[in-house]
Design a protein around this motif. Structure first.
Motif, PDB file in Angstrom:
ATOM      1  N   LEU A 106      28.502  42.949  38.427  1.00  0.00           N
ATOM      2  CA  LEU A 106      29.298  44.096  38.858  1.00  0.00           C
ATOM      3  C   LEU A 106      28.810  44.546  40.231  1.00  0.00           C
ATOM      4  O   LEU A 106      27.607  44.651  40.461  1.00  0.00           O
ATOM      5  CB  LEU A 106      29.163  45.246  37.856  1.00  0.00           C
ATOM      6  CG  LEU A 106      29.737  44.986  36.464  1.00  0.00           C
ATOM      7  CD1 LEU A 106      29.301  46.088  35.498  1.00  0.00           C
ATOM      8  CD2 LEU A 106      31.254  44.882  36.509  1.00  0.00           C
ATOM      9  N   PRO A 135      35.394  34.506  38.128  1.00  0.00           N
ATOM     10  CA  PRO A 135      35.199  35.292  39.351  1.00  0.00           C
ATOM     11  C   PRO A 135      33.724  35.377  39.732  1.00  0.00           C
ATOM     12  O   PRO A 135      32.843  35.370  38.865  1.00  0.00           O
ATOM     13  CB  PRO A 135      35.754  36.673  38.976  1.00  0.00           C
ATOM     14  CG  PRO A 135      35.605  36.746  37.492  1.00  0.00           C
ATOM     15  CD  PRO A 135      35.821  35.341  36.993  1.00  0.00           C
ATOM     16  N   ASP A 137      32.308  37.938  41.133  1.00  0.00           N
ATOM     17  CA  ASP A 137      31.859  39.276  40.736  1.00  0.00           C
ATOM     18  C   ASP A 137      33.077  40.144  40.459  1.00  0.00           C
ATOM     19  O   ASP A 137      34.212  39.743  40.711  1.00  0.00           O
ATOM     20  CB  ASP A 137      30.973  39.928  41.822  1.00  0.00           C
ATOM     21  CG  ASP A 137      31.651  39.927  43.198  1.00  0.00           C
ATOM     22  OD1 ASP A 137      32.804  40.402  43.298  1.00  0.00           O
ATOM     23  OD2 ASP A 137      31.034  39.451  44.171  1.00  0.00           O
ATOM     24  N   ILE A 138      32.829  41.327  39.935  1.00  0.00           N
ATOM     25  CA  ILE A 138      33.875  42.318  39.702  1.00  0.00           C
ATOM     26  C   ILE A 138      33.513  43.565  40.500  1.00  0.00           C
ATOM     27  O   ILE A 138      32.425  44.126  40.324  1.00  0.00           O
ATOM     28  CB  ILE A 138      34.010  42.690  38.209  1.00  0.00           C
ATOM     29  CG1 ILE A 138      34.387  41.457  37.382  1.00  0.00           C
ATOM     30  CG2 ILE A 138      35.042  43.800  38.021  1.00  0.00           C
ATOM     31  CD1 ILE A 138      35.731  40.855  37.715  1.00  0.00           C
ATOM     32  N   GLU A 139      34.398  43.964  41.410  1.00  0.00           N
ATOM     33  CA  GLU A 139      34.130  45.136  42.240  1.00  0.00           C
ATOM     34  C   GLU A 139      34.547  46.423  41.529  1.00  0.00           C
ATOM     35  O   GLU A 139      35.569  46.466  40.835  1.00  0.00           O
ATOM     36  CB  GLU A 139      34.874  45.031  43.575  1.00  0.00           C
ATOM     37  CG  GLU A 139      34.338  43.940  44.489  1.00  0.00           C
ATOM     38  CD  GLU A 139      34.963  44.004  45.875  1.00  0.00           C
ATOM     39  OE1 GLU A 139      35.980  44.734  46.043  1.00  0.00           O
ATOM     40  OE2 GLU A 139      34.450  43.330  46.790  1.00  0.00           O
ATOM     41  N   LEU A 156      38.341  48.994  35.052  1.00  0.00           N
ATOM     42  CA  LEU A 156      38.043  47.853  35.917  1.00  0.00           C
ATOM     43  C   LEU A 156      39.301  47.054  36.226  1.00  0.00           C
ATOM     44  O   LEU A 156      40.186  46.888  35.379  1.00  0.00           O
ATOM     45  CB  LEU A 156      37.019  46.934  35.246  1.00  0.00           C
ATOM     46  CG  LEU A 156      35.636  47.534  34.969  1.00  0.00           C
ATOM     47  CD1 LEU A 156      34.765  46.509  34.258  1.00  0.00           C
ATOM     48  CD2 LEU A 156      34.978  48.001  36.248  1.00  0.00           C
ATOM     49  N   LYS A 157      39.372  46.546  37.446  1.00  0.00           N
ATOM     50  CA  LYS A 157      40.479  45.676  37.850  1.00  0.00           C
ATOM     51  C   LYS A 157      40.022  44.236  37.682  1.00  0.00           C
ATOM     52  O   LYS A 157      39.278  43.704  38.503  1.00  0.00           O
ATOM     53  CB  LYS A 157      40.873  45.960  39.296  1.00  0.00           C
ATOM     54  CG  LYS A 157      41.468  47.349  39.504  1.00  0.00           C
ATOM     55  CD  LYS A 157      41.878  47.558  40.957  1.00  0.00           C
ATOM     56  CE  LYS A 157      42.490  48.938  41.150  1.00  0.00           C
ATOM     57  NZ  LYS A 157      42.876  49.178  42.562  1.00  0.00           N
ATOM     58  N   LEU A 158      40.460  43.631  36.595  1.00  0.00           N
ATOM     59  CA  LEU A 158      40.056  42.264  36.287  1.00  0.00           C
ATOM     60  C   LEU A 158      41.052  41.266  36.868  1.00  0.00           C
ATOM     61  O   LEU A 158      42.249  41.566  36.983  1.00  0.00           O
ATOM     62  CB  LEU A 158      39.961  42.069  34.770  1.00  0.00           C
ATOM     63  CG  LEU A 158      39.016  43.010  34.020  1.00  0.00           C
ATOM     64  CD1 LEU A 158      39.028  42.679  32.535  1.00  0.00           C
ATOM     65  CD2 LEU A 158      37.600  42.903  34.573  1.00  0.00           C
TER      66      LEU A 158
END
Length: 206
Positions: A106, A135, A137-139, A156-158
């Motif tokens: 994250l 991915p 990472d996840i921002e 979260l925007k996956l």
């Protein structure tokens, strides 16, 4: 996703001594398993592997003994705690279109309220994703968040196709009030007092 072509050689020697010889030759001992196949012991080129594993959840395109290429996910990486070089690697066979569960880092982006501090409840998140579309990472965009705000898994925007297998309300991070200078001074004073008390006890025991 990180996908890299790497030529692998099957190993016929096992044990600590064989592993040390493999590493001295600039290679990394590894084990490849999955999809009901027997584990295959391999040697992989150390430098190429180090470059490939700079990102989490790297997918390697392996050619074992010059045979047909197959995809493998780096599952468990053992590194030297001092030098940081790779000492052993577990690889899991994957196929295009197959979904796997991985831990994705994250990353916090954006500016939150100046009087708050970000408190991360977790540094990674488990996602069910296609093996060839993992991915990096996840921002988490914290722009404009005020003290008391929270971010949950549902916020979260996956990426397309990625699924979070946990609860939507699972806490990811929160914005807490920054401690005052007085509070920081009191904490430091308390730590200093505890240290002095411990030294006094040790002196008494001596």
């Amino acid at each position: 996703m990180s996908e890299n072509k790497i030529a692998a050689v099957s190993r016929t020697e096992f044990g600590k001594g064989a592993a040390r010889r493999t590493r001295r030759a600039g290679l990394v001992p590894a084990v490849l398993y999955g999809h009901g196949t027997d584990p295959v012991h391999l040697s992989l080129p150390g430098h190429e592997l180090l470059l490939a594993l700079r990102v989490a959840n790297a997918v390697l395109e392996l050619s074992v003994d010059g045979g047909k290429d197959q995809l493998a996910l780096a599952k468990q990486v053992q590194r030297n705690p001092v030098k940081g070089n790779i000492e052993h690697l577990d690889l899991v066979i994957v196929r295009k279109g197959e979904k796997v569960t991985v831990e994705v880092p994250l990353v916090v982006v954006g500016d939150h309220a100046s009087d708050g501090v970000i408190v991360m409840d977790q540094q990674t998140i488990a996602l069910l994703v296609e093996a060839t579309h993992i991915p990096a990472d996840i921002e988490i965009d914290v722009t404009g968040l005020e003290v008391g705000s929270t971010v949950t898994a549902a916020d979260l925007k996956l990426p397309s196709g990625a699924v979070f297998p946990g609860e939507p309300g699972d806490l990811i991070l929160s914005v807490s009030a920054a401690p005052s200078q007085a509070a920081l001074d009191a904490e430091l004073a308390g730590e200093a007092g505890e240290a002095a008390a411990e030294e006094s006890e040790e002196a008494g025991e001596a």
